[in-house]
Motif scaffolding. Structure first.
Motif, mmCIF file in Angstrom:
data_model
loop_
_atom_site.group_PDB
_atom_site.id
_atom_site.type_symbol
_atom_site.label_atom_id
_atom_site.label_comp_id
_atom_site.label_asym_id
_atom_site.label_seq_id
_atom_site.Cartn_x
_atom_site.Cartn_y
_atom_site.Cartn_z
ATOM 1 N N ASP A 10 0.795 -1.195 0.036
ATOM 2 C CA ASP A 10 0.054 -0.186 0.029
ATOM 3 C C ASP A 10 0.786 1.373 -0.052
ATOM 4 O O ASP A 10 0.538 2.021 -0.767
ATOM 5 N N ARG A 11 1.738 1.373 0.890
ATOM 6 C CA ARG A 11 2.929 2.610 0.917
ATOM 7 C C ARG A 11 3.311 2.867 -0.357
ATOM 8 O O ARG A 11 3.513 4.090 -0.703
ATOM 9 N N TYR A 12 3.980 1.796 -1.127
ATOM 10 C CA TYR A 12 4.501 2.086 -2.550
ATOM 11 C C TYR A 12 3.859 1.910 -3.667
ATOM 12 O O TYR A 12 4.218 1.965 -4.843
ATOM 13 N N GLY A 13 2.517 1.726 -3.397
ATOM 14 C CA GLY A 13 1.430 1.830 -4.559
ATOM 15 C C GLY A 13 1.541 0.624 -5.399
ATOM 16 O O GLY A 13 1.237 0.644 -6.570
ATOM 17 N N PHE A 14 1.845 -0.671 -5.167
ATOM 18 C CA PHE A 14 1.739 -1.603 -5.841
ATOM 19 C C PHE A 14 0.380 -2.190 -6.128
ATOM 20 O O PHE A 14 -0.725 -1.968 -5.490
ATOM 21 N N LYS A 15 0.130 -2.464 -7.430
ATOM 22 C CA LYS A 15 -0.924 -2.946 -7.826
ATOM 23 C C LYS A 15 -1.089 -4.340 -8.337
ATOM 24 O O LYS A 15 -0.343 -4.770 -9.010
ATOM 25 N N LEU A 16 -2.083 -5.109 -7.887
ATOM 26 C CA LEU A 16 -2.279 -6.406 -8.106
ATOM 27 C C LEU A 16 -3.772 -6.600 -7.945
ATOM 28 O O LEU A 16 -4.278 -6.169 -7.455
ATOM 29 N N PRO A 17 -4.196 -7.706 -8.864
ATOM 30 C CA PRO A 17 -5.473 -8.049 -8.813
ATOM 31 C C PRO A 17 -5.937 -8.500 -7.337
ATOM 32 O O PRO A 17 -7.038 -8.068 -7.027
ATOM 33 N N VAL A 18 -5.176 -9.132 -6.558
ATOM 34 C CA VAL A 18 -5.415 -9.288 -5.188
ATOM 35 C C VAL A 18 -4.211 -9.122 -4.324
ATOM 36 O O VAL A 18 -3.086 -9.852 -4.490
ATOM 37 N N LYS A 19 -4.498 -8.075 -3.614
ATOM 38 C CA LYS A 19 -3.237 -7.652 -2.780
ATOM 39 C C LYS A 19 -3.252 -8.485 -1.309
ATOM 40 O O LYS A 19 -4.424 -8.678 -0.734
ATOM 41 N N PRO A 20 -1.948 -8.816 -0.779
ATOM 42 C CA PRO A 20 -1.966 -9.173 0.468
ATOM 43 C C PRO A 20 -2.141 -8.093 1.499
ATOM 44 O O PRO A 20 -1.976 -7.043 1.111
ATOM 45 N N HIS A 21 -2.366 -8.334 2.640
ATOM 46 C CA HIS A 21 -2.384 -7.527 3.976
ATOM 47 C C HIS A 21 -1.236 -7.405 4.594
ATOM 48 O O HIS A 21 -0.783 -8.647 5.048
ATOM 49 N N ASN A 22 -0.501 -6.440 4.803
ATOM 50 C CA ASN A 22 0.609 -6.246 5.668
ATOM 51 C C ASN A 22 0.447 -6.777 7.093
ATOM 52 O O ASN A 22 -0.695 -6.487 7.621
ATOM 53 N N TRP A 23 1.377 -7.391 7.459
ATOM 54 C CA TRP A 23 1.222 -7.876 8.922
ATOM 55 C C TRP A 23 0.112 -9.077 8.892
ATOM 56 O O TRP A 23 -0.062 -9.517 10.056
ATOM 57 N N LYS A 24 -0.424 -9.450 7.909
ATOM 58 C CA LYS A 24 -1.339 -10.557 8.112
ATOM 59 C C LYS A 24 -0.852 -11.761 7.159
ATOM 60 O O LYS A 24 -0.894 -12.891 7.443
ATOM 61 N N HIS A 25 -0.423 -11.445 5.884
ATOM 62 C CA HIS A 25 -0.068 -12.312 4.804
ATOM 63 C C HIS A 25 1.687 -12.261 4.727
ATOM 64 O O HIS A 25 2.157 -12.765 3.989
ATOM 65 N N TYR A 26 2.160 -10.894 4.792
ATOM 66 C CA TYR A 26 3.702 -10.736 4.698
ATOM 67 C C TYR A 26 4.031 -9.508 5.661
ATOM 68 O O TYR A 26 3.277 -9.033 6.282
ATOM 69 N N ILE A 27 5.225 -9.194 5.845
ATOM 70 C CA ILE A 27 6.041 -8.211 6.410
ATOM 71 C C ILE A 27 6.089 -7.074 5.649
ATOM 72 O O ILE A 27 7.335 -7.311 4.855
#
Length: 84
Positions: A10-27
């Motif tokens: 989110d901070r760096y504006g990555f665009k994906l069809p389905v994004k992971p959630h920070n601190w839930k799916h990745y750090i």
């Protein structure tokens, strides 16, 4: 099932069809505050295995070959509406 570190989507504006959630799916890392990221990581060691597990499940659900193929087919199906 390993823990994934990546720039914060989110901070760096990555665009994906389905994004992971920070601190839930990745750090997600914030390059403006690496010390804060390290401190949070050290304070959260007990939840890291759960984040790794969640990340694996998320990747398989949304980016396995089958999931990508289904999303592609769905996109094609929607596009057919606009073909004359």
């Amino acid at each position: 099932g390993c823990l994934t570190f990546h720039l914060d989507f989110d901070r760096y504006g990555f665009k994906l069809p389905v994004k992971p959630h920070n601190w839930k799916h990745y750090i997600g890392l914030n390059l403006s505050d690496p010390k804060g990221d390290i401190e949070r990581l050290l304070d959260s060691m007990e939840i890291l295995p759960e984040i790794a597990k969640n990340g694996r499940e998320w990747a398989l659900a949304h980016y396995s070959p089958k999931a990508v193929a289904l999303r592609f087919m769905e996109t094609l199906s929607r596009a057919e509406q606009f073909v004359f």
